[in-house]
Motif scaffolding. Structure first.
Motif, PDB file in Angstrom:
ATOM      1  N   SER A  51     151.243  26.896  77.548  1.00  0.00           N
ATOM      2  CA  SER A  51     151.452  25.900  78.581  1.00  0.00           C
ATOM      3  C   SER A  51     152.792  25.204  78.382  1.00  0.00           C
ATOM      4  O   SER A  51     153.641  25.653  77.633  1.00  0.00           O
ATOM      5  CB  SER A  51     150.303  24.897  78.574  1.00  0.00           C
ATOM      6  OG  SER A  51     150.377  24.072  79.713  1.00  0.00           O
ATOM      7  N   PHE A  67     161.991  24.879  82.053  1.00  0.00           N
ATOM      8  CA  PHE A  67     161.843  24.475  83.448  1.00  0.00           C
ATOM      9  C   PHE A  67     162.326  23.046  83.625  1.00  0.00           C
ATOM     10  O   PHE A  67     162.038  22.177  82.792  1.00  0.00           O
ATOM     11  CB  PHE A  67     160.363  24.512  83.879  1.00  0.00           C
ATOM     12  CG  PHE A  67     159.771  25.885  83.958  1.00  0.00           C
ATOM     13  CD1 PHE A  67     159.031  26.403  82.915  1.00  0.00           C
ATOM     14  CD2 PHE A  67     159.946  26.653  85.098  1.00  0.00           C
ATOM     15  CE1 PHE A  67     158.471  27.677  83.000  1.00  0.00           C
ATOM     16  CE2 PHE A  67     159.387  27.923  85.197  1.00  0.00           C
ATOM     17  CZ  PHE A  67     158.655  28.435  84.135  1.00  0.00           C
ATOM     18  N   LEU A 113     155.258  16.973  91.368  1.00  0.00           N
ATOM     19  CA  LEU A 113     156.427  17.555  90.732  1.00  0.00           C
ATOM     20  C   LEU A 113     156.727  18.895  91.383  1.00  0.00           C
ATOM     21  O   LEU A 113     155.829  19.698  91.595  1.00  0.00           O
ATOM     22  CB  LEU A 113     156.187  17.768  89.241  1.00  0.00           C
ATOM     23  CG  LEU A 113     156.104  16.534  88.346  1.00  0.00           C
ATOM     24  CD1 LEU A 113     155.855  16.957  86.907  1.00  0.00           C
ATOM     25  CD2 LEU A 113     157.365  15.692  88.452  1.00  0.00           C
ATOM     26  N   PHE A 150     158.796  22.218  90.578  1.00  0.00           N
ATOM     27  CA  PHE A 150     159.405  22.874  89.430  1.00  0.00           C
ATOM     28  C   PHE A 150     160.543  23.783  89.841  1.00  0.00           C
ATOM     29  O   PHE A 150     160.535  24.381  90.931  1.00  0.00           O
ATOM     30  CB  PHE A 150     158.357  23.688  88.671  1.00  0.00           C
ATOM     31  CG  PHE A 150     157.506  22.845  87.776  1.00  0.00           C
ATOM     32  CD1 PHE A 150     156.428  22.145  88.284  1.00  0.00           C
ATOM     33  CD2 PHE A 150     157.789  22.733  86.428  1.00  0.00           C
ATOM     34  CE1 PHE A 150     155.653  21.342  87.472  1.00  0.00           C
ATOM     35  CE2 PHE A 150     157.015  21.945  85.601  1.00  0.00           C
ATOM     36  CZ  PHE A 150     155.947  21.242  86.120  1.00  0.00           C
ATOM     37  N   PHE A 204     146.432  17.357  88.248  1.00  0.00           N
ATOM     38  CA  PHE A 204     147.081  18.352  89.093  1.00  0.00           C
ATOM     39  C   PHE A 204     146.688  19.753  88.645  1.00  0.00           C
ATOM     40  O   PHE A 204     146.502  20.003  87.450  1.00  0.00           O
ATOM     41  CB  PHE A 204     148.607  18.209  89.015  1.00  0.00           C
ATOM     42  CG  PHE A 204     149.124  16.856  89.397  1.00  0.00           C
ATOM     43  CD1 PHE A 204     149.263  15.863  88.445  1.00  0.00           C
ATOM     44  CD2 PHE A 204     149.459  16.575  90.712  1.00  0.00           C
ATOM     45  CE1 PHE A 204     149.737  14.612  88.791  1.00  0.00           C
ATOM     46  CE2 PHE A 204     149.933  15.325  91.075  1.00  0.00           C
ATOM     47  CZ  PHE A 204     150.069  14.346  90.106  1.00  0.00           C
ATOM     48  N   TYR A 241     147.952  23.736  88.856  1.00  0.00           N
ATOM     49  CA  TYR A 241     149.072  24.619  89.158  1.00  0.00           C
ATOM     50  C   TYR A 241     148.650  26.065  88.968  1.00  0.00           C
ATOM     51  O   TYR A 241     147.735  26.380  88.200  1.00  0.00           O
ATOM     52  CB  TYR A 241     150.258  24.345  88.223  1.00  0.00           C
ATOM     53  CG  TYR A 241     150.860  22.961  88.333  1.00  0.00           C
ATOM     54  CD1 TYR A 241     150.349  21.896  87.609  1.00  0.00           C
ATOM     55  CD2 TYR A 241     151.972  22.736  89.148  1.00  0.00           C
ATOM     56  CE1 TYR A 241     150.909  20.633  87.691  1.00  0.00           C
ATOM     57  CE2 TYR A 241     152.546  21.481  89.227  1.00  0.00           C
ATOM     58  CZ  TYR A 241     152.014  20.437  88.502  1.00  0.00           C
ATOM     59  OH  TYR A 241     152.583  19.188  88.588  1.00  0.00           O
ATOM     60  N   GLN A 245     150.503  29.882  88.134  1.00  0.00           N
ATOM     61  CA  GLN A 245     151.743  30.505  87.703  1.00  0.00           C
ATOM     62  C   GLN A 245     151.566  32.016  87.648  1.00  0.00           C
ATOM     63  O   GLN A 245     150.716  32.516  86.911  1.00  0.00           O
ATOM     64  CB  GLN A 245     152.181  29.977  86.333  1.00  0.00           C
ATOM     65  CG  GLN A 245     153.526  30.494  85.880  1.00  0.00           C
ATOM     66  CD  GLN A 245     153.956  29.943  84.532  1.00  0.00           C
ATOM     67  OE1 GLN A 245     153.130  29.649  83.677  1.00  0.00           O
ATOM     68  NE2 GLN A 245     155.262  29.773  84.343  1.00  0.00           N
ATOM     69  N   LEU A 259     155.914  27.385  88.192  1.00  0.00           N
ATOM     70  CA  LEU A 259     154.622  26.772  88.502  1.00  0.00           C
ATOM     71  C   LEU A 259     154.592  26.345  89.954  1.00  0.00           C
ATOM     72  O   LEU A 259     155.529  25.722  90.454  1.00  0.00           O
ATOM     73  CB  LEU A 259     154.381  25.537  87.628  1.00  0.00           C
ATOM     74  CG  LEU A 259     153.835  25.758  86.230  1.00  0.00           C
ATOM     75  CD1 LEU A 259     154.897  26.351  85.332  1.00  0.00           C
ATOM     76  CD2 LEU A 259     153.303  24.463  85.650  1.00  0.00           C
ATOM     77  N   LEU A 273     152.369  24.094  92.566  1.00  0.00           N
ATOM     78  CA  LEU A 273     151.298  23.119  92.681  1.00  0.00           C
ATOM     79  C   LEU A 273     150.282  23.599  93.711  1.00  0.00           C
ATOM     80  O   LEU A 273     150.653  23.945  94.835  1.00  0.00           O
ATOM     81  CB  LEU A 273     151.864  21.762  93.091  1.00  0.00           C
ATOM     82  CG  LEU A 273     150.859  20.635  93.266  1.00  0.00           C
ATOM     83  CD1 LEU A 273     150.198  20.289  91.933  1.00  0.00           C
ATOM     84  CD2 LEU A 273     151.522  19.396  93.862  1.00  0.00           C
ATOM     85  N   ILE A 315     147.103  26.253  85.347  1.00  0.00           N
ATOM     86  CA  ILE A 315     147.405  25.162  84.424  1.00  0.00           C
ATOM     87  C   ILE A 315     147.060  23.834  85.083  1.00  0.00           C
ATOM     88  O   ILE A 315     147.409  23.607  86.248  1.00  0.00           O
ATOM     89  CB  ILE A 315     148.898  25.148  84.036  1.00  0.00           C
ATOM     90  CG1 ILE A 315     149.331  26.511  83.476  1.00  0.00           C
ATOM     91  CG2 ILE A 315     149.197  24.054  83.032  1.00  0.00           C
ATOM     92  CD1 ILE A 315     150.828  26.595  83.199  1.00  0.00           C
TER      93      ILE A 315
END
Lengths: 112, 118
Positions: free
Chosen positions: A42, A88, A100, A102, B34, B36, B38, B44, B46, B93
């Motif tokens: 992670s 990232f 957020l 990314f 949150f 996510y 991937q 990532l 959301l 995640i």
């Protein structure tokens, strides 16, 4: 729509060298975050930049933020193998909903 | 520092089954979590914002009925992938926002769950 781009996407560099990763974003924001991700793992928080001109350093990594240019940089000094990872950046949205966005990520490989 | 526990770390299931992933904040109360997704070697994305005591807010293009999110307590959010199919295979995640961080959107991330649907 907020877009966050990183450059380069892939970076292979020798130990002991210096290099910079760039993070550009498309709309006004003054909050930018850097994370590290190891393969299959992670995210680990590296830096939180909250204002124009903010500079933070931890070990061989230094991050800065220029909100006017909508640009953040992650500078690597005298790279060592342990820094090999994907990095990232992430930008906060402006609408107070704590989302957020990314960046595309930069896969960094340090060659002995 | 703050710890977010995500379980399971890896799950393999047959197509058509449902899978539940748990995300727990261990030493703080998280009103907002949150989720996510991937894809391999990608960034990532959301999926949704999970709010304690209310419905989750899903991002555009994410199927609400496919990805069920429940945030029934201040320390637990769950993501259920219903009727999973091979295209749902991914790395999921979760993260939890540190309360009282003011202008700082400090999020701590779980270890991730690798879902493989056969």
């Amino acid at each position: 729509e907020l877009k966050v781009e990183q450059n380069p996407l892939f970076l292979s560099m020798q130990e002991g060298k210096n290099y910079t990763i760039y993070c550009n974003y498309s709309t006004t924001s003054d909050r930018l975050y850097w994370y590290r991700q190891d393969p299959g793992k992670s995210l680990e928080s590296l830096f939180v930049l909250l204002s124009n001109g903010a500079v933070k350093q931890e070990g061989r990594l230094m991050a800065s933020l220029d909100t006017k240019a909508r640009l953040s940089t992650l500078h690597i000094t005298a790279a060592v193998h342990d820094l090999s990872a994907t990095y990232f950046c992430a930008v906060d949205s402006l609408w107070g909903n704590e989302k957020l966005t990314f960046g595309t990520g930069t896969r960094l490989t340090i060659i002995p | 520092g703050a710890v977010v526990s995500q379980h399971p770390s890896r799950v393999i299931c047959k197509s058509g089954t449902s899978v539940k992933i748990e995300c727990r904040s261990l030493d703080f109360q998280a009103t907002t979590m949150f989720w996510y997704r991937q894809f391999p070697k990608k960034s990532l994305m959301l999926m949704a914002t999970s709010n304690e005591g209310s419905k989750a807010t899903y991002e555009q293009g994410v199927e609400k009925d496919k990805f069920l999110i429940n945030h029934a307590s201040l320390t637990l959010s769950t993501l259920t992938v219903t009727s999973a199919h091979p295209e749902d295979s991914s790395f999921y995640i979760c993260s939890a926002r540190i309360p009282g961080s003011g202008g700082k959107n400090i999020q701590y991330f779980g270890a991730g769950t690798r879902l493989s649907v056969l």
